[in-house]
Design a protein around this motif. Structure first.
Motif, short mmCIF file in Angstrom:
data_model
loop_
_atom_site.label_atom_id
_atom_site.label_comp_id
_atom_site.label_asym_id
_atom_site.label_seq_id
_atom_site.Cartn_x
_atom_site.Cartn_y
_atom_site.Cartn_z
N GLU A 49 -37.98 28.77 -32.31
CA GLU A 49 -36.67 28.92 -32.94
C GLU A 49 -35.76 29.88 -32.16
O GLU A 49 -34.55 29.84 -32.30
CB GLU A 49 -36.81 29.42 -34.37
N ILE A 50 -36.33 30.76 -31.39
CA ILE A 50 -35.56 31.81 -30.70
C ILE A 50 -35.11 31.30 -29.34
O ILE A 50 -35.94 30.92 -28.51
CB ILE A 50 -36.41 33.08 -30.54
N PRO A 51 -33.80 31.30 -29.07
CA PRO A 51 -33.28 30.82 -27.78
C PRO A 51 -33.42 31.88 -26.68
O PRO A 51 -32.44 32.49 -26.26
CB PRO A 51 -31.82 30.52 -28.10
N TYR A 52 -34.64 32.08 -26.21
CA TYR A 52 -34.91 33.15 -25.24
C TYR A 52 -34.03 33.06 -24.00
O TYR A 52 -33.56 34.06 -23.46
CB TYR A 52 -36.39 33.13 -24.83
N LYS A 53 -33.79 31.85 -23.55
CA LYS A 53 -33.04 31.68 -22.30
C LYS A 53 -31.59 32.10 -22.44
O LYS A 53 -30.91 32.40 -21.46
CB LYS A 53 -33.13 30.22 -21.84
N SER A 54 -31.09 32.15 -23.68
CA SER A 54 -29.69 32.52 -23.88
C SER A 54 -29.44 34.01 -23.71
O SER A 54 -28.32 34.43 -23.46
CB SER A 54 -29.21 32.07 -25.26
N PRO A 101 -43.90 33.13 -27.88
CA PRO A 101 -44.49 31.92 -27.31
C PRO A 101 -45.69 32.26 -26.44
O PRO A 101 -45.82 33.39 -25.94
CB PRO A 101 -43.35 31.33 -26.48
N GLY A 102 -46.55 31.32 -26.22
CA GLY A 102 -47.64 31.51 -25.28
C GLY A 102 -47.10 31.76 -23.89
O GLY A 102 -45.95 31.41 -23.57
N THR A 103 -47.90 32.36 -23.03
CA THR A 103 -47.43 32.70 -21.69
C THR A 103 -46.99 31.46 -20.91
O THR A 103 -46.00 31.50 -20.16
CB THR A 103 -48.53 33.43 -20.91
N ARG A 104 -47.70 30.34 -21.08
CA ARG A 104 -47.35 29.11 -20.36
C ARG A 104 -46.00 28.57 -20.85
O ARG A 104 -45.14 28.18 -20.05
CB ARG A 104 -48.44 28.07 -20.52
N VAL A 105 -45.81 28.59 -22.19
CA VAL A 105 -44.57 28.05 -22.76
C VAL A 105 -43.36 28.89 -22.33
O VAL A 105 -42.33 28.37 -21.89
CB VAL A 105 -44.66 28.01 -24.30
N LEU A 106 -43.49 30.23 -22.43
CA LEU A 106 -42.35 31.09 -22.08
C LEU A 106 -42.05 31.04 -20.58
O LEU A 106 -40.89 31.09 -20.17
CB LEU A 106 -42.61 32.53 -22.51
N ASN A 140 -38.48 29.54 -16.49
CA ASN A 140 -38.63 29.05 -15.12
C ASN A 140 -39.16 30.13 -14.19
O ASN A 140 -38.62 30.41 -13.11
CB ASN A 140 -37.28 28.53 -14.60
N VAL A 141 -40.24 30.77 -14.63
CA VAL A 141 -40.93 31.76 -13.80
C VAL A 141 -42.42 31.45 -13.81
O VAL A 141 -42.90 30.63 -14.61
CB VAL A 141 -40.70 33.20 -14.33
N HIS A 142 -43.16 32.12 -12.94
CA HIS A 142 -44.60 31.90 -12.86
C HIS A 142 -45.27 32.46 -14.12
O HIS A 142 -44.83 33.46 -14.69
CB HIS A 142 -45.17 32.59 -11.63
N ARG A 143 -46.34 31.79 -14.53
CA ARG A 143 -47.05 32.22 -15.74
C ARG A 143 -47.55 33.65 -15.61
O ARG A 143 -47.53 34.42 -16.59
CB ARG A 143 -48.22 31.27 -16.02
#
Length: 495
Positions: free
Chosen positions: A6-11, A47-52, A57-60
């Protein structure tokens, strides 16, 4: 608990890949910022490390490092088989996630949420410009400085001394004070020891400390007409009454000082006797003795600023009032290393030991750490004779510049300006023979690549004058500056 999607982290997480700050720390800091402002509530599952990592758009492994840092700082907790959660105190009114579209977490507040006192007394009077040529206040030419030599001594001191400094030392380097006291004894006739010296960052800091200890609101302080604007600002901030004393070709008028002393209580007299600021005149020997006698008779303090003492050309300088003071009425302040690179300069105060004890208390509050390494470097420059060698070499250059600058002014502006050759210092005092709007002249010159700060302009109903520095200009720069200046003087006067 909120769903992590639900949280728009990229924003609100913006990554600058060219920044010197590591990417994982950029993300960590922005997440903490969001948590602190309530945009990511307590108990929110991240979020899980893979999802975030995919969202941003960074390395896990980068996100793994982010979560490790958040955990180390106490912002999150990891629950086995459940995930990573924000921990802390629940807010009564958490911020809606919809507000992210209107809030930029990277913006710092523009205003405080509380009221505070403001002061126009301390407004910065100094100006800067991108003009190629500048008439300054009379500052040394850094291009003449032996930077390499100074840098080598500093580097050597850093290697030899840095590991031995285990605590702050507000009293400064005893090595430097020992050499400086000897230097002031030989050059200024001051029979002082380390106990009579306080090392400060600048002349302004010295005057501020003196004002804090010795002046109270309502005290009367005498200054010359005209006087150093920066010092006047400090006195005004202290709430004192400033009384202006006339200055002529022999310096401040001692007879006028006596007249005022007979009518009211005077706390302090501020002087720049070697080269009065801004007019450059030297206080005569007779008046120095008169002022010392007045201080003893009426009990006021003489605050003696050794402004430009090191820059004298035609004859040996008159010794300071402090050298003849036997009753402890004079406080002597100055700067050491003015002709060196800016980072190698320092200020000092000379006063009796009982006042020094109190001054060290104040210095311990505003500059407890000091700069003992730099002070040691300055001590070595004195001990090895570098200061004397450099001053002797640079004085010859500055004297040639003074003479050539006077020549150019007289050749080009004799009908407009009256100037007298100063015996020392790095500036001349020029009084106008014709009416002139100096602010307008400054604007004209700036349009032609010559900057004249307003702090150099002196104009009232009785006086139109300018203080023009020559020390930082070589011959070619002088010629071009005077050419621009002369052209615009004529434009101003004849238009």
């Amino acid at each position: 608990m909120n769903s992590p999607v639900e949280i728009p982290y990229k924003s609100f997480i913006k990554i600058e890949r060219n920044s010197e700050v590591a990417i994982y720390m950029q993300i960590t800091n922005q997440l903490i910022n969001a948590i602190q402002r309530g945009f990511i509530p307590v108990e929110t599952k991240l979020p899980g490390t893979r999802v975030l990592s995919q969202i941003l758009n960074v390395h896990r492994n980068t996100i793994v490092s982010v979560y490790d840092e958040l955990f180390a700082q106490g912002w999150v907790e990891s629950l086995p088989n459940k995930g990573t959660f924000i921990i802390g105190k629940n807010e009564e009114k958490p911020v809606s996630f919809n507000d992210f579209s209107q809030i930029n977490l990277r913006n710092y507040p523009k205003t405080t949420g509380f009221a505070f006192r403001t002061s126009n007394i301390l407004d910065n009077p100094f100006e800067h410009s991108q003009c190629e040529f500048v008439f300054d206040d009379g500052i040394p030419d850094i291009r003449l400085t032996q930077i390499d030599r100074q840098s080598r001594i500093y580097s050597s001191t850093l290697k030899r001394k840095a590991h031995k400094i285990r605590h702050y030392n507000q009293d400064g380097s005893e090595f430097f004070k020992s050499n400086l006291s000897q230097y002031l004894n030989l050059s200024r006739g001051l029979p002082i020891s380390n106990d009579n010296l306080l090392i400060t960052r600048s002349t302004e800091m010295s005057i501020y400390i003196v004002s804090e200890i010795l002046l109270s609101a309502g005290d009367t302080v005498l200054v010359g007409a005209l006087s150093y604007f920066s010092v006047n600002m400090i006195f005004q901030k202290a709430g004192v009454n400033i009384v202006i004393i006339p200055v002529d070709h022999e310096g401040i008028n001692a007879d006028e000082v006596r007249k005022i002393c007979k009518t009211q209580k005077i706390r302090m007299l501020y002087l720049t006797p070697h080269h009065h600021y801004p007019t450059t005149v030297t206080l005569s020997t007779q008046r120095r003795l008169e002022l010392l006698n007045l201080a003893n008779e009426f009990g006021f303090i003489i605050l003696e600023d050794d402004y430009d003492y090191d820059f004298h050309y035609d004859k040996s300088p008159i010794l300071p009032l402090a050298s003849a003071d036997t009753n402890g009425m004079v406080i002597y302040i100055g700067s050491f290393g003015k002709s060196l690179a800016p980072g190698f300069r320092t200020g000092f105060i000379v006063a009796p030991e009982n006042l020094m004890i109190e001054m060290r208390k104040y210095l311990g509050i505003i500059d407890r750490q000091g700069d003992i390494l730099m002070e040691h470097v300055l001590g070595e420059l004195i001990a090895e004779g570098e200061i004397n060698r450099y001053l002797k070499k640079s004085l010859k250059v500055y004297q040639e510049r003074r003479d050539y600058f006077i020549y150019l002014i007289q050749q080009n502006l004799e009908n407009f300006l009256h100037v007298e050759k100063p015996s020392g210092g790095l500036a001349i005092w020029a009084e106008w023979k014709v009416p002139a709007n100096l602010m307008q002249l400054s604007k004209y010159c700036a349009q032609n690549n010559l900057f004249i700060p307003k702090t150099l302009l002196y104009q009232n109903k009785n006086l139109t004058a300018m203080r023009l520095g020559f020390g930082s200009l070589n011959f070619e720069e002088m010629e071009k500056s005077v050419e621009i200046f002369s052209k615009n003087v004529r434009k101003l006067v004849y238009s």
